[in-house]
Enzyme design. Structure first.
Site, short mmCIF file in Angstrom:
data_model
loop_
_atom_site.label_atom_id
_atom_site.label_comp_id
_atom_site.label_asym_id
_atom_site.label_seq_id
_atom_site.Cartn_x
_atom_site.Cartn_y
_atom_site.Cartn_z
N GLU A 1 0.82 -1.21 0.00
CA GLU A 1 0.00 0.00 0.00
C GLU A 1 0.86 1.27 0.00
OE1 GLU A 1 -3.10 0.49 -0.53
OE2 GLU A 1 -3.64 -1.63 -0.61
N TYR B 1 9.39 9.68 -4.29
CA TYR B 1 8.80 10.02 -2.99
C TYR B 1 9.51 9.24 -1.87
CZ TYR B 1 5.16 11.86 -6.03
OH TYR B 1 4.48 12.55 -7.02
N TYR C 1 -6.39 6.52 4.38
CA TYR C 1 -6.58 5.51 3.33
C TYR C 1 -5.78 4.25 3.63
CZ TYR C 1 -6.03 2.86 -0.91
OH TYR C 1 -6.00 1.81 -1.80
N ASP D 1 -9.80 6.54 -1.68
CA ASP D 1 -8.75 7.21 -2.45
C ASP D 1 -9.36 7.82 -3.71
OD1 ASP D 1 -9.28 5.03 -4.06
OD2 ASP D 1 -7.19 4.41 -4.28
N CYS E 1 -25.36 3.61 -12.33
CA CYS E 1 -24.51 4.80 -12.47
C CYS E 1 -25.26 5.95 -13.14
CB CYS E 1 -23.27 4.43 -13.27
SG CYS E 1 -22.13 5.81 -13.50
#
Length: 352
Positions: free
Chosen positions: A38, A83, A121, A139, A210
């Site tokens: 994750e 990152y 999250y 998310d 939807c």
């Protein structure tokens, strides 16, 4: 935006049973594996993460190993994912887990939130997938899917919209399959209700529910404010070589790419004639210069526009002798020890 999403649950779970992506961390959903995957998946696509995950787990198989891993090794394993604070926070969190949680990743959502690098999250994903806790993981995928289902033009970057959606999904997350529910949304967002380009509505198990599909609004939803223009910075990157070794510089432990190794960089774009003047100021006189061309690297809020030069030296300049922030690395050491940010890959590609 408040909408009753309850009807989507059985359709998503049925679709997931037959369409779930086969991923290494799903085959053996140990809490440690779920956590590492994750964190890697933040701002990185699944296809890119697979190889990194396998390599990381082989080198650092558990929380105890992560808590004590050498920083240089950790950065090398993370090289290319970007990152890098994500990796640093993994080690910090592992040390907290060893000292405060008897070496076990906590199962409680609120305890997970106390760990460095774990937000709402990731806490929801770990709790639901690894520990089958009825938590939700909201998310960008979920925000996109949810607003399309509801036909909502709410701005999905607003915290109020995210909190409202969290409450809506918290009410419907199935207690017997919370991890599967969250992962079904992840997979639907990655494969069907995609972020860029036209979604594959004909493949969607909840197309009939939807509102965006029925009202022909799928390309207008979700709503986000325009992205801010990235700041452009010009750089000259130097691949400095002496007897088959290459000069690396370690950045300061703060700011962009903190603490990482880089090729020596000048914060302006230099022509060859200007470069020669700089080298003269550095008391470098016996060398050969070969242009390496231009390259661009995009960070979140910043772009580097770079010009590269390969400089073959006949002697080590005095400027770089006995400087702890510089090392001369062989090709083999660049491959196995020193982590270079992908911003420099255009200039090291031939080496590596």
């Amino acid at each position: 935006m408040s909408y009753n999403y309850e009807e989507i649950v059985p359709y998503l779970l049925h679709w997931f049973d037959y369409n779930a992506r086969v991923l290494p961390w799903r085959e053996n959903p140990k809490p440690y594996y779920v956590w590492i995957s994750e964190i890697m998946l933040q701002q990185t696509r699944v296809e890119a993460v697979r190889g990194y995950f396998d390599r990381f787990i082989e080198a650092i198989p558990d929380i105890e190993a992560l808590a004590t891993v050498d920083d240089e090794k950790l950065m090398k394993l993370w090289e290319g994912l970007g990152y890098y604070n994500r990796a640093r926070n993994l080690k910090k969190a592992a040390q907290v887990i060893m000292s405060d949680y008897l070496g076990e990743l906590p199962s409680d959502y609120h305890e997970l939130l106390k760990l460095p690098g774990i937000g709402v999250y990731t806490a929801g994903a770990i709790a639901s997938i690894a520990y089958r806790q009825p938590e939700v993981a909201i998310d960008g995928n979920v925000l996109r899917i949810a607003t399309r289902i509801a036909g909502s033009f709410d701005d999905i970057t607003k915290e109020s919209v995210k909190k409202e959606l969290w409450k809506d999904f918290k009410r419907i997350v199935p207690k017997d399959r919370p991890g599967d529910f969250n992962q079904s949304l992840m997979d639907l967002g990655a494969m069907v209700c995609i972020p860029n380009g036209k979604p594959h509505c004909e493949q969607c198990p909840i197309m009939h529910l939807c509102q965006a599909f029925h009202q022909d609004l799928v390309m207008q939803i979700p709503v986000k404010p325009p992205k801010k223009t990235r700041r452009i910075e010009k750089r000259t990157v130097l691949l400095m070589e002496y007897q088959g070794r290459y000069l690396l510089h370690q950045r300061e432990n703060k700011g962009l790419l903190a603490g990482l190794w880089e090729l020596p960089t000048i914060e302006e774009k230099l022509t060859q004639s200007k470069l020669r003047k700089v080298l003269k100021e550095w008391e470098i006189e016996d060398y050969q210069v070969q242009p390496l061309g231009k390259a661009k690297h995009v960070f979140t809020h910043l772009e580097w526009h770079m010009e590269g030069y390969h400089i073959k030296l006949k002697a080590i300049p005095a400027l770089f002798i006995n400087q702890s922030s510089y090392v001369w690395a062989s090709k083999e050491e660049l491959e196995s020890i020193y982590a270079l940010p992908s911003a420099f890959s255009a200039f090291t590609r031939e080496l590596l």
